[in-house]
Design a protein around this motif. Structure first.
Motif, PDB file in Angstrom:
ATOM      1  N   SER A 121       0.839  -1.216   0.000  1.00  0.00           N
ATOM      2  CA  SER A 121       0.000   0.000   0.000  1.00  0.00           C
ATOM      3  C   SER A 121       0.864   1.252   0.000  1.00  0.00           C
ATOM      4  N   ILE A 124       2.106   1.746  -3.498  1.00  0.00           N
ATOM      5  CA  ILE A 124       0.973   2.165  -4.337  1.00  0.00           C
ATOM      6  C   ILE A 124       0.632   3.639  -4.074  1.00  0.00           C
ATOM      7  N   LEU A 125       0.559   4.004  -2.787  1.00  0.00           N
ATOM      8  CA  LEU A 125       0.217   5.382  -2.429  1.00  0.00           C
ATOM      9  C   LEU A 125       1.257   6.358  -2.972  1.00  0.00           C
ATOM     10  N   ILE A 127       3.355   6.008  -5.599  1.00  0.00           N
ATOM     11  CA  ILE A 127       3.273   6.162  -7.066  1.00  0.00           C
ATOM     12  C   ILE A 127       2.014   6.946  -7.434  1.00  0.00           C
ATOM     13  N   ALA A 128       0.913   6.682  -6.713  1.00  0.00           N
ATOM     14  CA  ALA A 128      -0.331   7.425  -6.969  1.00  0.00           C
ATOM     15  C   ALA A 128      -0.124   8.911  -6.687  1.00  0.00           C
ATOM     16  N   VAL A 130       2.622  10.576  -6.928  1.00  0.00           N
ATOM     17  CA  VAL A 130       3.411  11.134  -8.040  1.00  0.00           C
ATOM     18  C   VAL A 130       2.473  11.452  -9.218  1.00  0.00           C
ATOM     19  N   GLY A 131       1.555  10.520  -9.518  1.00  0.00           N
ATOM     20  CA  GLY A 131       0.592  10.723 -10.604  1.00  0.00           C
ATOM     21  C   GLY A 131      -0.309  11.916 -10.340  1.00  0.00           C
ATOM     22  N   ILE A 132      -0.768  12.038  -9.091  1.00  0.00           N
ATOM     23  CA  ILE A 132      -1.664  13.153  -8.743  1.00  0.00           C
ATOM     24  C   ILE A 132      -0.907  14.485  -8.881  1.00  0.00           C
ATOM     25  N   VAL A 134       1.569  15.100 -10.948  1.00  0.00           N
ATOM     26  CA  VAL A 134       1.720  15.398 -12.384  1.00  0.00           C
ATOM     27  C   VAL A 134       0.414  15.986 -12.940  1.00  0.00           C
ATOM     28  N   VAL A 163       8.900   5.670 -10.232  1.00  0.00           N
ATOM     29  CA  VAL A 163       8.317   4.325 -10.092  1.00  0.00           C
ATOM     30  C   VAL A 163       9.407   3.338  -9.647  1.00  0.00           C
TER      31      VAL A 163
ATOM     32  N   PHE B 127     -10.559   5.529  -1.081  1.00  0.00           N
ATOM     33  CA  PHE B 127      -9.141   5.896  -0.997  1.00  0.00           C
ATOM     34  C   PHE B 127      -8.269   4.819  -1.644  1.00  0.00           C
ATOM     35  N   PHE B 128      -8.492   3.554  -1.235  1.00  0.00           N
ATOM     36  CA  PHE B 128      -7.640   2.473  -1.759  1.00  0.00           C
ATOM     37  C   PHE B 128      -7.880   2.251  -3.260  1.00  0.00           C
ATOM     38  N   ILE B 131      -6.085   5.218  -5.160  1.00  0.00           N
ATOM     39  CA  ILE B 131      -4.608   5.151  -5.241  1.00  0.00           C
ATOM     40  C   ILE B 131      -4.174   3.973  -6.120  1.00  0.00           C
ATOM     41  N   MET B 134      -4.629   5.082  -9.759  1.00  0.00           N
ATOM     42  CA  MET B 134      -3.592   6.048 -10.140  1.00  0.00           C
ATOM     43  C   MET B 134      -2.248   5.352 -10.311  1.00  0.00           C
ATOM     44  N   MET B 135      -1.963   4.392  -9.417  1.00  0.00           N
ATOM     45  CA  MET B 135      -0.701   3.667  -9.508  1.00  0.00           C
ATOM     46  C   MET B 135      -0.618   2.903 -10.832  1.00  0.00           C
ATOM     47  N   VAL B 138      -0.116   5.424 -13.768  1.00  0.00           N
ATOM     48  CA  VAL B 138       1.263   5.921 -13.896  1.00  0.00           C
ATOM     49  C   VAL B 138       2.174   4.815 -14.425  1.00  0.00           C
ATOM     50  N   VAL B 142       4.464   4.605 -17.951  1.00  0.00           N
ATOM     51  CA  VAL B 142       5.898   4.275 -17.979  1.00  0.00           C
ATOM     52  C   VAL B 142       6.137   3.064 -18.884  1.00  0.00           C
ATOM     53  N   LEU B 163      -0.649  13.286 -20.636  1.00  0.00           N
ATOM     54  CA  LEU B 163      -1.224  14.007 -19.496  1.00  0.00           C
ATOM     55  C   LEU B 163      -2.751  13.873 -19.471  1.00  0.00           C
ATOM     56  N   LEU B 166      -3.580  10.565 -17.919  1.00  0.00           N
ATOM     57  CA  LEU B 166      -3.507  10.586 -16.446  1.00  0.00           C
ATOM     58  C   LEU B 166      -4.733  11.297 -15.857  1.00  0.00           C
ATOM     59  N   VAL B 170      -7.661   9.825 -13.282  1.00  0.00           N
ATOM     60  CA  VAL B 170      -8.208  10.463 -12.072  1.00  0.00           C
ATOM     61  C   VAL B 170      -9.736  10.412 -12.119  1.00  0.00           C
TER      62      VAL B 170
END
Lengths: 194, 223
Positions: A121, A124-125, A127-128, A130-132, A134, A163, B127-128, B131, B134-135, B138, B142, B163, B166, B170
């Motif tokens: 977690s 994951i949090l 990397i998320a 970082v995405g948010i 960006v 990452v 929340f979970f 994230i 989003m993970m 991203v 890559v 962009l 991404l 969201v």
């Protein structure tokens, strides 16, 4: 005494965040806001007293925040090396904030986690986050007609490093937790939780 | 295998085969490989059902098959939606992230049902889910960049495209997470997870979680 230290550090972080926000540095603004949230959560989560601010958070968020804010305030241009060092410190601060956020969930919001779930977690949090960041930068570029994200290569190399760094730091965190356990780590970062 | 899943798989397999052949005739290797992978993805849910692992709910099967079909349709030479319709890529990203959000919610419910050492309260699902989405978003970007650099393909068309992807992630993460929260309100996870018919695997999953918990306890004692 504990409460005074916490309030003073929060005030310091708030001031530094306000300065970097005024100067349009979104990365450090995000880290500052996230740092403040991690500070504030234990205070609003029905704690009976203020706990001492976390030393690692103070070291990794407050100190570079104050440095960046001072540079912005005094209009000092940092050289490339210092900028790179600050970026690496920012990356570490982000990871530590991810760890602290999940510890807060565990300590104050009845989210039960075992070691593998906690480590994954955290990665994951991070990397998320970082995405948010960006996405926020992209929106900020559109709204204020700026050009902070200049090229695809710059963005993607940055994301790939983040990452890769997240998995590496996650591996280190997993190893660290293998030698200790989540409860003692929680006590060392958040203090005793009632 | 449930009847609904079978019908949906057959309905989407036929146009997918057409798209596969059209990519072969057009000598478009990227669309060709995408169609082959798409066919495999379409067959995953029926295969899992056939070997008796899990019965995927039909709305999820429909969403997966539809998104795979639309993705391949967008790549086909006779449509070129990905290249000529600006919102197609965003639509695909939002669809994929909503599906991913659903899978994450099911995963969290499986954990809630079978694990004694992990518990995520329902109000933290959003929340979970967010994230996780989003993970994956991203990491996917890559991955696309690495494929482009290695095989000289054009998965990432431009900076704005990346962009926008991404940003779509969201939106999809929020839609999926909020949708799941609304759907799950007042529903017991036991009821939903039992409808997936894990059968013998339920015992295996429970044992796996508990064995992990036992090992963790023993390690804690040693430390």
């Amino acid at each position: 005494m504990e409460s005074e230290v916490t309030i003073a550090l929060l005030a310091l972080l708030l001031t530094a965040t306000a300065i970097v926000l005024y100067h349009g540095d979104l990365l450090w603004t995000c880290l500052g806001v996230w740092g403040m949230l991690v500070f504030i959560v234990p205070l609003i989560a029905r704690r009976s007293h203020f706990s001492l601010a976390k030393p690692l958070i103070v070291l990794l968020v407050c100190v570079p925040m104050v440095l960046v804010a001072s540079g912005a305030f005094l209009r000092i241009q940092f050289d490339e090396l210092l900028n790179a060092v600050l970026l690496v410190i920012g990356m570490l601060a982000g990871f530590l904030l991810s760890v602290t956020t999940l510890l807060c969930l565990r300590a104050y919001f009845q989210v039960m986690m075992n070691r593998p779930f906690f480590v994954s977690s955290t990665v994951i949090l991070y990397i998320a986050a970082v995405g948010i960041y960006v996405v926020l930068q992209y929106v900020s570029d559109m709204v204020f007609e700026e050009n902070v994200i200049t090229s695809l290569d710059q963005l993607m190399v940055g994301l790939a490093l983040m990452v890769g760094g997240a998995f590496f730091l996650g591996f280190l965190l997993g190893y660290y937790l293998h030698t200790t356990n989540l409860d003692s780590m929680q006590v060392s970062i958040l203090g005793e939780v009632e | 295998m449930r009847r609904g899943m079978f019908i949906i798989t057959v309905i989407f397999s036929i146009p997918m085969l057409v798209l596969l052949f059209s990519a072969v005739f057009a000598e478009d290797s990227y669309a060709n490989w995408t169609a082959v992978i798409g066919m495999i993805v379409i067959l995953i849910c029926p295969m899992l059902s056939w070997i008796g692992w899990v019965e995927t709910p039909w709305p999820l099967v429909l969403a997966v098959d539809l998104s795979v079909f639309l993705h391949n349709l967008g790549l086909a030479r006779f449509t070129l939606y990905y290249y000529e319709t600006q919102w197609w890529d965003d639509l695909m990203h939002i669809m994929a992230t909503i599906i991913l959000a659903t899978v994450v919610v099911i995963g969290l419910m499986v954990i809630e049902r079978y694990s004694n050492t992990i518990r995520v309260p329902r109000h933290w699902y959003l929340f979970f889910v967010f994230i996780m989405v989003m993970m994956v978003g991203v990491t996917w970007e890559v991955f696309e960049y690495m494929i482009d650099q290695t095989f000289a393909t054009d998965m990432q068309h431009s900076l704005d495209d990346t962009l926008d992807d991404l940003l779509s992630d969201v939106a999809g993460g929020l839609i999926g997470g909020i949708g799941a929260a609304i759907y799950l309100r007042g529903r017991a996870s036991e009821e939903i997870i039992d409808s997936l018919e894990f059968k013998d695997n339920a015992i295996k999953i429970e044992r796996w979680f508990n064995k992990k918990a036992e090992i963790e306890e023993q390690r804690k004692e040693r430390v």
